[in-house]
Design an enzyme around this catalytic site. Structure first.
Site, PDB file in Angstrom:
ATOM      1  N   ASP A   6       0.816  -1.195   0.147  1.00 36.30           N
ATOM      2  CA  ASP A   6      -0.159   0.042   0.009  1.00 36.30           C
ATOM      3  C   ASP A   6       0.965   1.241   0.006  1.00 36.30           C
ATOM      4  OD1 ASP A   6      -2.541   1.572   0.349  1.00 36.30           O
ATOM      5  OD2 ASP A   6      -1.875   1.880   2.472  1.00 36.30           O
ATOM      6  N   SER A   7       0.187   2.460  -0.241  1.00 26.41           N
ATOM      7  CA  SER A   7       1.119   3.524  -0.110  1.00 26.41           C
ATOM      8  C   SER A   7       1.560   3.880   1.355  1.00 26.41           C
ATOM      9  CB  SER A   7       0.279   4.649  -0.600  1.00 26.41           C
ATOM     10  OG  SER A   7      -0.805   4.697   0.294  1.00 26.41           O
ATOM     11  N   CYS A  69      -4.292  -1.529  -1.736  1.00 30.72           N
ATOM     12  CA  CYS A  69      -4.659  -0.157  -2.018  1.00 30.72           C
ATOM     13  C   CYS A  69      -5.621   0.042  -3.252  1.00 30.72           C
ATOM     14  CB  CYS A  69      -3.172   0.534  -2.110  1.00 30.72           C
ATOM     15  SG  CYS A  69      -3.100   2.147  -2.845  1.00 30.72           S
ATOM     16  N   GLU A 148      -3.146   8.732   8.844  1.00 32.99           N
ATOM     17  CA  GLU A 148      -1.700   8.586   9.118  1.00 32.99           C
ATOM     18  C   GLU A 148      -1.269   9.355  10.256  1.00 32.99           C
ATOM     19  OE1 GLU A 148       0.622   7.292   6.547  1.00 32.99           O
ATOM     20  OE2 GLU A 148      -1.018   6.348   5.330  1.00 32.99           O
ATOM     21  N   CYS A 180     -11.037   2.731   0.185  1.00 32.60           N
ATOM     22  CA  CYS A 180      -9.751   3.259   0.603  1.00 32.60           C
ATOM     23  C   CYS A 180      -9.316   2.325   1.636  1.00 32.60           C
ATOM     24  CB  CYS A 180      -9.622   4.532   0.683  1.00 32.60           C
ATOM     25  SG  CYS A 180      -7.929   5.048   1.204  1.00 32.60           S
ATOM     26  N   HIS A 182      -7.370   2.634   3.932  1.00 29.46           N
ATOM     27  CA  HIS A 182      -7.160   3.614   5.157  1.00 29.46           C
ATOM     28  C   HIS A 182      -8.548   3.672   5.942  1.00 29.46           C
ATOM     29  CE1 HIS A 182      -3.522   4.966   3.437  1.00 29.46           C
ATOM     30  NE2 HIS A 182      -3.052   5.467   4.543  1.00 29.46           N
TER      31      HIS A 182
END
Ligand code: DGL
Length: 261
Positions: A6-7, A69, A148, A180, A182
């Site tokens: 993932d990023s 992702c 994040e 997403c 996240h």
């Protein structure tokens, strides 16, 4: 090993789900923290990063790739599948499968990064299977940095989530896809703001179930995977903040190994 990328932190929600159903399988994770977020970048750049990430995971012994992702899955799946000779999983199809199974009225909301929403991939995949579905999408670019930062239930986060979800709420969606990886970290806030009756679709559990089934169906691939219950977590940049939030998502402390691609 099962290779997952993932990023940044988002893919750890997928790692958690895979560890829950396949605890004995070794995992190698790569979080591209130096280049996050992917969601505001062009498709060309995300394809290039995804190929590099996959190559790195392959060099660490990955025999299956999970693109954990949505942004990479929406723009880079074909490129990765065509260039690597191993099974490559993306996170969009399992979310679509689950949403179509759970939705009663076929009024489906999708939230994701700008790149994912602009790719229209969810809409296309849902329409292919259910042409009469009503689909409402919203890009929520500020949610990734909030996750994040570990701002999970701050008043500011609640306010931003409410604002992003308002256009979907007025459409009376009955199912909301978290497009997403996240966003599952914000699931409680999202559920409160969209309304408790709306089904929240988190692709990580659906995906983990599909991988389990795949390994049962393809014993040759299964036999090639190491099974010591171990995981390695690589990142392209380490910060104390990332380490703290990563531990919170995966629900135990992890050692992050910095690596240059
Ligand atoms: N977690 C990712 C996704 O599912 C990427 C977020 C980002 O880097 O913008 O899209």
């Amino acid at each position: 090993m099962i290779g997952i990328f993932d990023s940044g932190i988002g893919g750890l929600t997928v790692v958690r789900a895979i560890m829950d159903v396949l605890p004995e399988y070794d995992i190698v994770y790569f979080g591209d923290t130096a280049r996050t977020p992917y969601g505001n970048k062009s498709g060309r750049t995300v394809v290039e990063y995804s190929l590099q990430n996959t190559k790195f995971l392959e060099s660490r012994g990955a025999k299956i790739i999970v693109m954990a992702c949505n942004t990479a899955s929406s723009v880079a799946t074909e490129a990765v599948q065509s260039r690597f000779d191993m099974p490559v999983y993306e996170v969009i199809s399992p979310a679509v499968d689950l949403a179509l199974e759970k939705s009663r009225k076929n009024i489906i909301g999708v939230i994701g990064t700008r790149a994912t929403i602009e790719s229209n991939i969810y809409e296309r995949k849902i329409r292919r299977r259910r042409p009469d579905a009503k689909i409402y999408s919203a890009a929520c670019p500020i949610l990734v940095p909030l996750v994040e930062e570990g701002w999970i239930s701050k008043p500011e986060t609640r306010m931003i989530v409410k604002k992003y979800l308002h256009p979907l709420k007025v459409r009376q969606i009955d199912t909301l896809i978290l497009g997403c990886t996240h966003y599952p970290v914000l699931k409680n806030v999202i559920s409160q703001k969209i309304g408790k009756k709306v089904r929240i679709i988190d692709s990580s559990t659906a995906l983990a179930g599909q991988i389990k089934q795949f390994l049962a169906d393809f014993p040759d691939v299964e036999a090639g995977l190491s099974k010591n219950g171990q995981s390695e977590f690589y990142v392209s940049d380490v910060t104390p903040q990332f380490e703290k939030t990563a531990g919170m998502v995966i629900k135990h402390n992890i050692k992050l190994i910095p690596v240059d691609l």
